[in-house]
Enzyme design. Structure first.
Site, mmCIF file in Angstrom:
data_model
loop_
_atom_site.group_PDB
_atom_site.id
_atom_site.type_symbol
_atom_site.label_atom_id
_atom_site.label_comp_id
_atom_site.label_asym_id
_atom_site.label_seq_id
_atom_site.Cartn_x
_atom_site.Cartn_y
_atom_site.Cartn_z
ATOM 1 N N HIS A 1 0.835 -1.225 0.000
ATOM 2 C CA HIS A 1 0.000 0.000 0.000
ATOM 3 C C HIS A 1 0.863 1.265 0.000
ATOM 4 O O HIS A 1 0.429 2.309 0.483
ATOM 5 C CB HIS A 1 -0.960 0.047 1.199
ATOM 6 C CG HIS A 1 -1.692 -1.237 1.442
ATOM 7 N ND1 HIS A 1 -2.912 -1.521 0.878
ATOM 8 C CD2 HIS A 1 -1.350 -2.343 2.171
ATOM 9 C CE1 HIS A 1 -3.313 -2.731 1.244
ATOM 10 N NE2 HIS A 1 -2.377 -3.262 2.032
ATOM 11 N N LYS B 1 16.436 21.584 -11.049
ATOM 12 C CA LYS B 1 15.771 20.321 -11.371
ATOM 13 C C LYS B 1 16.645 19.325 -12.128
ATOM 14 O O LYS B 1 17.457 19.690 -12.962
ATOM 15 C CB LYS B 1 14.522 20.587 -12.246
ATOM 16 C CG LYS B 1 13.382 21.267 -11.540
ATOM 17 C CD LYS B 1 12.613 20.372 -10.599
ATOM 18 C CE LYS B 1 11.838 19.287 -11.305
ATOM 19 N NZ LYS B 1 10.680 19.801 -12.034
ATOM 20 N N GLU C 1 9.872 8.135 -17.071
ATOM 21 C CA GLU C 1 8.557 8.737 -17.343
ATOM 22 C C GLU C 1 8.095 8.418 -18.764
ATOM 23 O O GLU C 1 6.920 8.122 -18.998
ATOM 24 C CB GLU C 1 8.613 10.253 -17.146
ATOM 25 C CG GLU C 1 8.720 10.640 -15.683
ATOM 26 C CD GLU C 1 8.911 12.141 -15.495
ATOM 27 O OE1 GLU C 1 8.260 12.703 -14.624
ATOM 28 O OE2 GLU C 1 9.719 12.752 -16.233
ATOM 29 N N SER D 1 15.387 21.261 -16.331
ATOM 30 C CA SER D 1 14.168 22.026 -16.587
ATOM 31 C C SER D 1 14.549 23.313 -17.311
ATOM 32 O O SER D 1 15.640 23.842 -17.113
ATOM 33 C CB SER D 1 13.489 22.335 -15.255
ATOM 34 O OG SER D 1 12.761 23.534 -15.345
#
Ligand code: ARG
Length: 466
Positions: A161, A288, A295, A282
């Site tokens: 979970h 970043k 992804e 970024s």
């Protein structure tokens, strides 16, 4: 070339050429050019079979085979680039052959239809691709195994979970993906068996009046079987659906690992550092470092699932035998192949050199929580306290510890013995993270001894060829 100037492809029953827009709509050459070398190989086998059965002379057979070879070489050198006027790759090759060798070229299509031809080409293509993908799966497993070997002793929180559950050996976690991709490898081997059936000689749908030898042509192409029913031979696309289903599962697995890497690389987890070679920045936030590779893999998985759905819907209402709808199988299949191959390659590089596990942080993480609570209950149960009773008692301890801001390792022996007299000084050793992992030595568990065995078993499997 102007599509309206297309050569007369079909019989003289037609008086005018296709409307240019319809020619465009009908054409598949822009994507089925992918099949050209398989089309040539398939046609060479067909020509040899025609000569072998004396349907054409052996000189004619040789002329066809060498003319086709010429087309292959010209294509590789960029000298043959069929355009839209060719409609599809099959017509493109056949027309070119006649240009090259003259009227003998017109004999190639004896006892054959584009329907059995396209089915043959697609299977030859997919056999090759499956072999390549299986090798890529092996390379991916090898990288995971190497990583696992380095991290048997590295601990990582295990989750259910997405809540801390029980600590694990990091190798055990990585080996779970070796198991998944082992099933993928096996599944593709199984799909291969049903791709490896020759439809050539099924004709348009009913077979042919010529005394062909289907097994001879199939042998030349290395097919292990031939379709037993001509209608099924030209209209079966189960093999393509099975392949895309298998590719979908590969992407499910890669996407799950991707999701984990994305979490692990976040500031919240800090379990891995992404290396510059596999991360991007970024355009606005200078601090970043983004996990674009996992992804994209997670995102691309959806594309292949979409192709699976498209193929299932494509087939479900088709009456026997060939229908032009079947031309729509190509882009779904080709894109599935390309996507799964690109994702496997990227994930292999990512796992091999794109990230570093932060072992200090990982080993530390497992000391900061209550993920050893089951072990306290197991400790009591091993001393004869019924497990459910022990479980309830430990639940209470966790509750009071949370209030006092203590971890289980911080309780004094008096506190333990106040909970239950069975606690002895060895409780501290029993709940230390390394011991907690080592003790789960049941078959398939995370105990170090089990993990070592799993590693050797997985390594052994890598040398398996079929
Ligand atoms: N380009 C076609 C396809 O991909 C080849 C088969 C055409 N057959 C036919 N009867 N029109 O399916």
């Amino acid at each position: 070339m102007n599509p309206s100037a297309q050569p007369q492809t079909w019989s003289q029953r037609f008086e005018t050429a296709l409307h240019p827009a319809i020619a465009q709509f009908n054409a598949s050459i822009s994507f089925d050019i992918e099949l050209i070398e398989y089309d040539i190989t398939g046609s060479q086998a067909h020509a040899k079979m025609l000569a072998h059965t004396n349907i054409i002379s052996s000189e004619e057979g040789e002329a066809l085979v060498s003319g086709l070879e010429q087309i292959r070489q010209d294509y590789r050198k960029g000298l043959f680039k069929p355009g839209i006027d060719a409609e599809d790759v099959h017509f493109a090759v056949e027309h070119r052959l006649t240009e090259l060798i003259g009227d003998t070229g017109k004999k190639l299509h004896t006892a054959r239809s584009r329907n059995d031809q396209v089915g043959t080409d697609t299977r030859l293509y997919l056999r090759d691709q499956i072999n390549q993908i299986r090798s890529q799966l092996r390379a991916f497993q090898t990288v995971l195994l190497t990583l696992a070997e380095q991290h048997v002793e590295t601990l990582i929180p295990g989750y259910t979970h997405l809540q801390r559950a029980q600590p694990l050996s990091l190798a055990h976690h990585l080996l779970a993906y070796v198991e998944m991709t082992q099933r993928d490898w096996e599944r593709l081997g199984d799909v291969y068996r049903r791709v490896d059936i020759s439809p050539l000689g099924s004709g348009a749908l009913a077979g042919t009046t010529f005394p062909i030898d289907r097994h001879y042509a199939a042998d030349l192409l290395g097919f292990s079987q031939v379709y037993a029913n001509s209608l099924d031979g030209v209209s079966d696309r189960d093999f393509a659906i099975e392949f895309v289903a298998a590719a979908s599962l590969i992407l499910v697995h890669l996407s799950r690992l991707s999701e984990e890497v994305i979490l692990w690389a976040s500031e919240e987890f800090r379990f891995v550092t992404l290396k510059d070679s596999c991360a991007t920045g970024s355009s606005i936030m200078p601090q970043k470092k983004n996990p674009d590779v996992p992804e994209l893999v997670r995102g691309k998985a959806g594309r292949v699932f979409g192709h699976l759905q498209a193929l299932l819907v494509l087939m479900k209402g088709l009456p026997l035998a060939y229908n032009k709808d079947l031309q729509e199988d190509k882009e779904a299949l080709f894109d599935s192949v390309k996507t799964v191959r690109a994702c496997l390659e990227a994930m292999t590089i990512l796992m091999q050199e794109g990230l570093e596990f932060r072992t200090d942080r990982l080993n530390q993480a497992v000391t900061e929580d209550f993920s050893n609570a089951t072990d306290v209950a197991d400790y009591l149960a091993a001393k004869g306290v019924p497990f459910r009773e022990a479980y309830n008692m430990v639940g209470k301890v966790v509750k009071t510890s949370l209030v006092s801001g203590k971890l289980l390792k911080d309780l004094t022996l008096e506190e333990w013995q106040a909970i239950h007299p069975a606690f002895e000084p060895d409780i501290y050793e029993a709940i230390a993270p390394r011991q907690v992992v080592a003790a789960r030595n049941s078959y398939g568990g995370t105990g170090f001894a089990q993990v070592q065995q799993a590693l050797s078993a997985a390594k052994e499997r890598l040398s398996q060829v079929n």
